[in-house]
Design a protein around this motif. Structure first.
Motif, PDB file in Angstrom:
ATOM      1  N   ILE A 130       0.845  -1.194   0.000  1.00  0.00           N
ATOM      2  CA  ILE A 130       0.000   0.000   0.000  1.00  0.00           C
ATOM      3  C   ILE A 130       0.879   1.241   0.000  1.00  0.00           C
ATOM      4  O   ILE A 130       2.037   1.207   0.438  1.00  0.00           O
ATOM      5  N   LEU A 131       0.298   2.334  -0.496  1.00  0.00           N
ATOM      6  CA  LEU A 131       0.995   3.617  -0.528  1.00  0.00           C
ATOM      7  C   LEU A 131       0.004   4.714  -0.151  1.00  0.00           C
ATOM      8  O   LEU A 131      -1.045   4.844  -0.780  1.00  0.00           O
ATOM      9  N   GLY A 132       0.341   5.480   0.876  1.00  0.00           N
ATOM     10  CA  GLY A 132      -0.498   6.583   1.308  1.00  0.00           C
ATOM     11  C   GLY A 132       0.235   7.899   1.163  1.00  0.00           C
ATOM     12  O   GLY A 132       1.437   7.989   1.434  1.00  0.00           O
ATOM     13  N   ILE A 133      -0.483   8.920   0.724  1.00  0.00           N
ATOM     14  CA  ILE A 133       0.094  10.240   0.492  1.00  0.00           C
ATOM     15  C   ILE A 133      -0.489  11.217   1.507  1.00  0.00           C
ATOM     16  O   ILE A 133      -1.689  11.193   1.791  1.00  0.00           O
ATOM     17  N   CYS A 134       0.371  12.074   2.062  1.00  0.00           N
ATOM     18  CA  CYS A 134      -0.056  13.124   2.996  1.00  0.00           C
ATOM     19  C   CYS A 134      -0.787  12.468   4.182  1.00  0.00           C
ATOM     20  O   CYS A 134      -0.267  11.549   4.797  1.00  0.00           O
ATOM     21  N   GLY A 135      -1.982  12.919   4.525  1.00  0.00           N
ATOM     22  CA  GLY A 135      -2.688  12.358   5.668  1.00  0.00           C
ATOM     23  C   GLY A 135      -2.977  10.882   5.539  1.00  0.00           C
ATOM     24  O   GLY A 135      -3.075  10.166   6.541  1.00  0.00           O
ATOM     25  N   PHE A 136      -3.099  10.396   4.309  1.00  0.00           N
ATOM     26  CA  PHE A 136      -3.312   8.957   4.126  1.00  0.00           C
ATOM     27  C   PHE A 136      -2.007   8.173   4.215  1.00  0.00           C
ATOM     28  O   PHE A 136      -2.031   6.940   4.242  1.00  0.00           O
ATOM     29  N   GLY A 137      -0.879   8.867   4.303  1.00  0.00           N
ATOM     30  CA  GLY A 137       0.359   8.196   4.681  1.00  0.00           C
ATOM     31  C   GLY A 137       0.267   7.700   6.110  1.00  0.00           C
ATOM     32  O   GLY A 137       0.682   6.583   6.427  1.00  0.00           O
ATOM     33  N   GLY A 138      -0.299   8.527   6.995  1.00  0.00           N
ATOM     34  CA  GLY A 138      -0.502   8.085   8.370  1.00  0.00           C
ATOM     35  C   GLY A 138      -1.476   6.934   8.459  1.00  0.00           C
ATOM     36  O   GLY A 138      -1.265   5.964   9.204  1.00  0.00           O
ATOM     37  N   MET A 139      -2.562   6.997   7.682  1.00  0.00           N
ATOM     38  CA  MET A 139      -3.527   5.897   7.679  1.00  0.00           C
ATOM     39  C   MET A 139      -2.888   4.616   7.123  1.00  0.00           C
ATOM     40  O   MET A 139      -3.182   3.515   7.585  1.00  0.00           O
ATOM     41  N   ALA A 140      -2.000   4.765   6.134  1.00  0.00           N
ATOM     42  CA  ALA A 140      -1.315   3.595   5.578  1.00  0.00           C
ATOM     43  C   ALA A 140      -0.423   2.946   6.630  1.00  0.00           C
ATOM     44  O   ALA A 140      -0.370   1.711   6.743  1.00  0.00           O
ATOM     45  N   LEU A 141       0.285   3.756   7.410  1.00  0.00           N
ATOM     46  CA  LEU A 141       1.118   3.190   8.474  1.00  0.00           C
ATOM     47  C   LEU A 141       0.257   2.464   9.500  1.00  0.00           C
ATOM     48  O   LEU A 141       0.629   1.391   9.989  1.00  0.00           O
ATOM     49  N   ASN A 142      -0.890   3.032   9.829  1.00  0.00           N
ATOM     50  CA  ASN A 142      -1.787   2.384  10.774  1.00  0.00           C
ATOM     51  C   ASN A 142      -2.284   1.056  10.222  1.00  0.00           C
ATOM     52  O   ASN A 142      -2.345   0.046  10.940  1.00  0.00           O
ATOM     53  N   ALA A 143      -2.630   1.042   8.919  1.00  0.00           N
ATOM     54  CA  ALA A 143      -3.060  -0.207   8.289  1.00  0.00           C
ATOM     55  C   ALA A 143      -1.923  -1.221   8.268  1.00  0.00           C
ATOM     56  O   ALA A 143      -2.136  -2.423   8.503  1.00  0.00           O
ATOM     57  N   GLY A 144      -0.700  -0.756   7.993  1.00  0.00           N
ATOM     58  CA  GLY A 144       0.446  -1.654   7.985  1.00  0.00           C
ATOM     59  C   GLY A 144       0.694  -2.294   9.335  1.00  0.00           C
ATOM     60  O   GLY A 144       1.159  -3.444   9.424  1.00  0.00           O
ATOM     61  N   ALA A 145       0.381  -1.557  10.415  1.00  0.00           N
ATOM     62  CA  ALA A 145       0.542  -2.111  11.760  1.00  0.00           C
ATOM     63  C   ALA A 145      -0.544  -3.126  12.081  1.00  0.00           C
ATOM     64  O   ALA A 145      -0.317  -4.063  12.855  1.00  0.00           O
ATOM     65  N   ASN A 146      -1.715  -2.947  11.484  1.00  0.00           N
ATOM     66  CA  ASN A 146      -2.878  -3.751  11.862  1.00  0.00           C
ATOM     67  C   ASN A 146      -3.129  -4.938  10.949  1.00  0.00           C
ATOM     68  O   ASN A 146      -3.815  -5.876  11.331  1.00  0.00           O
ATOM     69  N   ASP A 147      -2.566  -4.919   9.740  1.00  0.00           N
ATOM     70  CA  ASP A 147      -2.930  -5.919   8.730  1.00  0.00           C
ATOM     71  C   ASP A 147      -1.665  -6.560   8.154  1.00  0.00           C
ATOM     72  O   ASP A 147      -1.012  -5.999   7.277  1.00  0.00           O
ATOM     73  N   PRO A 148      -1.297  -7.752   8.630  1.00  0.00           N
ATOM     74  CA  PRO A 148      -0.058  -8.386   8.159  1.00  0.00           C
ATOM     75  C   PRO A 148      -0.108  -8.857   6.708  1.00  0.00           C
ATOM     76  O   PRO A 148       0.919  -9.252   6.156  1.00  0.00           O
ATOM     77  N   ARG A 149      -1.285  -8.797   6.069  1.00  0.00           N
ATOM     78  CA  ARG A 149      -1.338  -9.115   4.640  1.00  0.00           C
ATOM     79  C   ARG A 149      -0.632  -8.052   3.818  1.00  0.00           C
ATOM     80  O   ARG A 149      -0.266  -8.289   2.661  1.00  0.00           O
ATOM     81  N   ILE A 150      -0.452  -6.871   4.387  1.00  0.00           N
ATOM     82  CA  ILE A 150       0.244  -5.776   3.708  1.00  0.00           C
ATOM     83  C   ILE A 150       1.743  -6.030   3.841  1.00  0.00           C
ATOM     84  O   ILE A 150       2.318  -5.881   4.921  1.00  0.00           O
ATOM     85  N   LYS A 151       2.372  -6.409   2.750  1.00  0.00           N
ATOM     86  CA  LYS A 151       3.763  -6.862   2.801  1.00  0.00           C
ATOM     87  C   LYS A 151       4.773  -5.722   2.720  1.00  0.00           C
ATOM     88  O   LYS A 151       5.954  -5.925   3.023  1.00  0.00           O
ATOM     89  N   ALA A 152       4.333  -4.536   2.299  1.00  0.00           N
ATOM     90  CA  ALA A 152       5.217  -3.379   2.244  1.00  0.00           C
ATOM     91  C   ALA A 152       4.363  -2.122   2.227  1.00  0.00           C
ATOM     92  O   ALA A 152       3.311  -2.093   1.588  1.00  0.00           O
TER      93      ALA A 152
END
Length: 328
Positions: A130-152
């Protein structure tokens, strides 16, 4: 699920590439909200028939016809199957009331994109990023912490929306009395909204610019309010977010557990941006987390915050492409 009506025309703020195939799809999240997305498919299918894939979203207040679509199309030119999606309550996606932001629901939107991608026959379910830009960069990091299916995970020109909402820019309003004053104002607004049967909007990017506007506000104006980046469905280009959306961000910091992300993370930020303190704080937490070896902070010389929205000479697509190719 709601059947969405998606515009059939190319209405992006960037030119269409003749190197990828573009189509539009929908998928739903666990809150029952139907999300709209653009799919960008490379010319060549991998030998095993399974693409490495990336879901892209952001900036905060933008739509998929703006920066996220540009990122998705450019990465598709590099061989990834990508989607750029509108988050819940915005753009062509469903959700009522309109123009609501939520750290929980918007994090879920990324995982819902993974749900969709993992069920495509032409996608390697072990190769989803996944790739998040600006405020959705923070949401992407949160998703990366919560969802191990996200490999990068990549966060570009990242904002911590909870921090800036609760503390103000540069943490200038970081005090309980100031937060409580904001809460009181927004609580009053909730009462008025209910009485009016509608939700007041906070206003998009200020226009016209006041003479004393900070440079970063001028940079936002130059993107969202000019032909460079204006879009009719963009929250920032028009009336702004539902004013009371700020309440959920003040009480629910989404970056609380990013130090537990095991999979690789790349943060990219402009050297001349007003906002790199968000990425630097996040990176410091990642460096002291469970697997610091695969975390990287990339500072782009001379770039401001919005340069990483659409400046092809500033966005580090080579580094981002190599990062995903290596880790998916």
């Amino acid at each position: 699920m709601t059947t969405l009506e998606l515009t059939p025309v190319w209405d992006k703020v960037f030119p269409q590439s003749d190197k990828v195939e573009h189509s539009k799809i929908t998928f739903h999240n666990r809150y029952g909200i139907e999300l709209a997305a653009d799919v960008y498919e490379p010319e060549r299918t991998p030998a095993n028939g399974k693409f490495k894939t990336i879901a892209v979203c952001g900036p905060f207040g933008a739509v998929k016809e703006q920066a996220s679509g540009l990122y998705a199309q450019t990465l598709a030119e590099r061989g990834f199957l990508t989607i750029a999606f509108d988050p819940s309550f915005t753009g062509e996606s469903d959700g009522s009331p309109r123009a609501v932001a939520s750290p929980g629901i918007n994090t879920e939107d990324f995982s819902a994109a993974v749900d969709y991608l993992a069920n495509r026959r032409d996608v390697d379910p072990e190769g989803i990023g996944i790739l998040g830009i600006c405020g959705f960069g923070g949401m992407a990091l949160n998703a990366g912490a919560n969802d191990p299916r996200i490999k990068a995970t990549v966060a570009s020109t990242m904002y911590d929306m909870s921090r800036v909402t609760a503390n103000g820019y540069f943490d200038a309003d970081d005090s309980p009395p100031k937060r409580n004053a904001t809460r009181a104002q927004l609580a009053k607004q909730r009462t008025e909204d209910y009485a009016n049967g509608d939700y007041a909007r906070a206003g998009g990017v200020v226009d016209p610019l006041p003479d004393d506007a900070p440079q970063f506000v001028r940079d936002y104006h130059a993107y969202y309010k000019t032909p460079r980046g204006y879009h009719a469905r963009s929250v920032n280009s028009n009336a702004g977010w539902d004013m009371t959306s700020a309440l959920s961000f003040m009480n629910m910091p989404p970056l609380s557990y990013i130090d537990e992300i095991e999979n690789p993370v790349l943060l990219a930020h402009g050297e001349k941006a007003h906002s790199p303190y968000f990425s630097k704080t996040a990176y410091d937490k990642l460096e002291h987390g469970v697997n610091p070896a695969n975390k990287k902070l990339l500072i782009i010389p001379g770039a401001n915050h919005t340069d990483l929205y659409d400046n092809l000479n500033a966005i580090p697509f080579n580094a981002i492409g190599q990062f995903f190719d290596r880790n998916l």
